[in-house]
Design a protein around this motif. Structure first.
Motif, PDB file in Angstrom:
ATOM      1  N   ARG A 186      54.828  39.652  49.955  1.00 40.42           N
ATOM      2  CA  ARG A 186      55.752  39.782  48.332  1.00 40.42           C
ATOM      3  C   ARG A 186      54.861  40.076  47.616  1.00 40.42           C
ATOM      4  O   ARG A 186      55.269  41.578  46.808  1.00 40.42           O
ATOM      5  N   SER A 187      53.958  39.684  47.181  1.00 41.29           N
ATOM      6  CA  SER A 187      53.031  40.172  46.687  1.00 41.29           C
ATOM      7  C   SER A 187      52.378  42.170  46.764  1.00 41.29           C
ATOM      8  O   SER A 187      52.088  43.349  45.875  1.00 41.29           O
ATOM      9  N   PHE A 229      58.282  34.839  38.399  1.00 42.63           N
ATOM     10  CA  PHE A 229      57.403  34.823  38.891  1.00 42.63           C
ATOM     11  C   PHE A 229      56.110  34.842  37.922  1.00 42.63           C
ATOM     12  O   PHE A 229      54.888  34.116  38.065  1.00 42.63           O
ATOM     13  N   GLN A 238      45.364  40.215  49.157  1.00 45.80           N
ATOM     14  CA  GLN A 238      46.632  39.424  50.127  1.00 45.80           C
ATOM     15  C   GLN A 238      46.511  39.954  51.264  1.00 45.80           C
ATOM     16  O   GLN A 238      47.303  39.299  52.452  1.00 45.80           O
ATOM     17  N   ARG A 268      62.655  38.868  39.076  1.00 50.88           N
ATOM     18  CA  ARG A 268      61.917  38.727  39.344  1.00 50.88           C
ATOM     19  C   ARG A 268      60.513  37.961  38.490  1.00 50.88           C
ATOM     20  O   ARG A 268      59.994  37.628  38.434  1.00 50.88           O
ATOM     21  N   ILE A 314      55.752  44.193  46.581  1.00 45.76           N
ATOM     22  CA  ILE A 314      56.319  44.133  45.246  1.00 45.76           C
ATOM     23  C   ILE A 314      56.613  45.816  44.691  1.00 45.76           C
ATOM     24  O   ILE A 314      57.664  45.935  44.326  1.00 45.76           O
ATOM     25  N   GLU A 342      51.605  43.174  37.451  1.00 48.39           N
ATOM     26  CA  GLU A 342      50.168  42.096  37.622  1.00 48.39           C
ATOM     27  C   GLU A 342      50.407  41.643  39.121  1.00 48.39           C
ATOM     28  O   GLU A 342      49.597  40.977  39.428  1.00 48.39           O
ATOM     29  N   LEU A 343      52.105  41.245  39.105  1.00 50.99           N
ATOM     30  CA  LEU A 343      51.831  40.458  41.378  1.00 50.99           C
ATOM     31  C   LEU A 343      51.388  40.994  41.896  1.00 50.99           C
ATOM     32  O   LEU A 343      50.824  40.979  42.798  1.00 50.99           O
ATOM     33  N   ALA A 344      51.544  42.399  41.854  1.00 47.72           N
ATOM     34  CA  ALA A 344      51.154  43.894  42.877  1.00 47.72           C
ATOM     35  C   ALA A 344      49.579  43.843  42.925  1.00 47.72           C
ATOM     36  O   ALA A 344      49.136  44.616  43.668  1.00 47.72           O
ATOM     37  N   PRO A 367      51.898  36.561  50.393  1.00 47.73           N
ATOM     38  CA  PRO A 367      51.720  36.989  50.189  1.00 47.73           C
ATOM     39  C   PRO A 367      52.042  38.039  50.786  1.00 47.73           C
ATOM     40  O   PRO A 367      51.734  40.108  49.940  1.00 47.73           O
ATOM     41  N   GLY A 395      47.467  41.472  42.711  1.00 45.32           N
ATOM     42  CA  GLY A 395      46.895  40.694  43.892  1.00 45.32           C
ATOM     43  C   GLY A 395      46.878  40.922  45.207  1.00 45.32           C
ATOM     44  O   GLY A 395      46.824  40.642  45.352  1.00 45.32           O
ATOM     45  N   GLY A 396      47.682  42.049  45.068  1.00 44.80           N
ATOM     46  CA  GLY A 396      48.287  42.574  46.897  1.00 44.80           C
ATOM     47  C   GLY A 396      46.808  42.674  47.690  1.00 44.80           C
ATOM     48  O   GLY A 396      47.485  42.157  48.553  1.00 44.80           O
TER      49      GLY A 396
END
Lengths: 230, 230
Positions: free
Chosen positions: A112-113, A139, A153, A135, A116, A145-147, A110, A149-150
């Protein structure tokens, strides 16, 4: 003799941020060892010590080079047995491995999101290109896109920290009355966030916050030598 | 002198099922101690030893009575220091507390939803009334509603066990090369399910399954003396 520790930095070489390096910084202080930090950007890591490693921390102790924060802790325990123990016995070594795997799956994921893009934004241009390409393959999605969801988290992280919160109702550190390597494993994660991102992760009255402050106070405030990200 | 251990049973007194009692059973075997099991239904617990406890395990060792599986493990470690250690040093005690809190929040919670009706169905009529009324207050919903979420919790449990799965890639037990109390903490949860419910929780090729089988083999198969629920 002074040991040499290769750390991970972004564009600002004074702000080293790898959670795993922080575990080693605390381990070295715990053992009372003098060491020199060598800040290294991502793309320079393959060049250090003649290509000795793909990752940091890398510790150089005379003729010995050790990679990986856990392996370094075990090396320090074996090599400097008269200094305070990092594990508190054989049972503590095995248990620290569990804490490591728990932190990697339930805390670092979590985190990392959440941070990042803060990491990305603090890298040099050359490192940004490297970081994005490696990365995004790892991922399977764009960093953005990862961020995205941050934010969600942050609650997940807090829920995941519940075992730690409850443990701290029994004793002030994961290691008991005093810190052990297990503490530094978890500390590394929150310190990673502290030095790279201004985001607030934990409530002020969270026992984990109080524990983190206690860890920051250790070794004459070694963890505070890098200021919190603004 | 033989110790006396009060265990928790349902209508079948031979099938004791409390996860916390199982931690103590394994701890006693680990220390090589002889003990007599006294199976006790929920509603008879307040009457044992003149009202000594509201919960089991209760261990009676001569004039000493100890409640709570962790307190019992610490007592055994202190009282029988020449027998194999349950913690592997002071660091191991603190770490076992973390494993306990992790198991309570990330393992026992999903397990409870999964097996709660199996527990209920194996109790005597008197205990069923007690169990329903106390648990429905504690969890704020009917047992059947808690159980309705159980199937989805099987995947959650498996995901939560990932730190353990990864740890077992480093050594065969949480305690390292040999089991420690940390192993018995997690064992207690899976044994709770094994003796009370026929539900399949883990894939056969899951490293956690292999570890559980290793635990069941310990002490001449002490954990297998109660057969798996059919």
């Amino acid at each position: 003799m002074t040991l040499k520790l290769y750390t991970l930095c972004g564009a600002d070489t004074a702000r080293h941020f790898s959670p795993h390096v922080w575990k080693t910084v605390m381990s070295l202080h715990h053992k009372g060892l003098d060491f020199e930090e060598c800040p290294t950007p991502f793309t320079a890591i393959p060049e250090i010590e003649g290509g000795a490693t793909k990752t940091v921390p890398l510790l150089v102790d005379g003729d010995t080079m050790i990679v990986d924060s856990f392996a370094i802790a075990e090396y320090l325990e074996e090599t400097y047995p008269d200094a305070p123990s990092l594990f508190g016995g054989a049972g503590g070594v095995a248990a620290a491995r569990f804490v490591e795997r728990w932190s990697l799956t339930h805390m670092y994921v979590p985190l990392r999101s959440i941070i990042i893009m803060d990491i990305f934004n603090r890298l040099s241009e050359k490192d940004q290109a490297y970081f994005r390409s490696t990365r995004e393959v790892r991922f399977g999605k764009p960093l953005e896109e990862l961020a995205a969801g941050g934010a969600a988290q942050i609650d997940a992280l807090s829920a995941n920290l519940e075992p730690m919160r409850q443990t701290l109702s029994f004793h002030p550190f994961l290691g008991g009355e005093a810190p052990l390597f297990s503490d530094y494993i978890v500390f590394g994660g929150l310190q990673w966030a502290r030095v790279i991102s201004p985001i607030k992760l934990l409530a002020d009255d969270d026992p984990v916050s109080a524990w983190f402050e206690r860890c920051l106070d250790l070794f004459e405030g070694a963890g505070r030598k890098v200021p919190a990200a603004a």
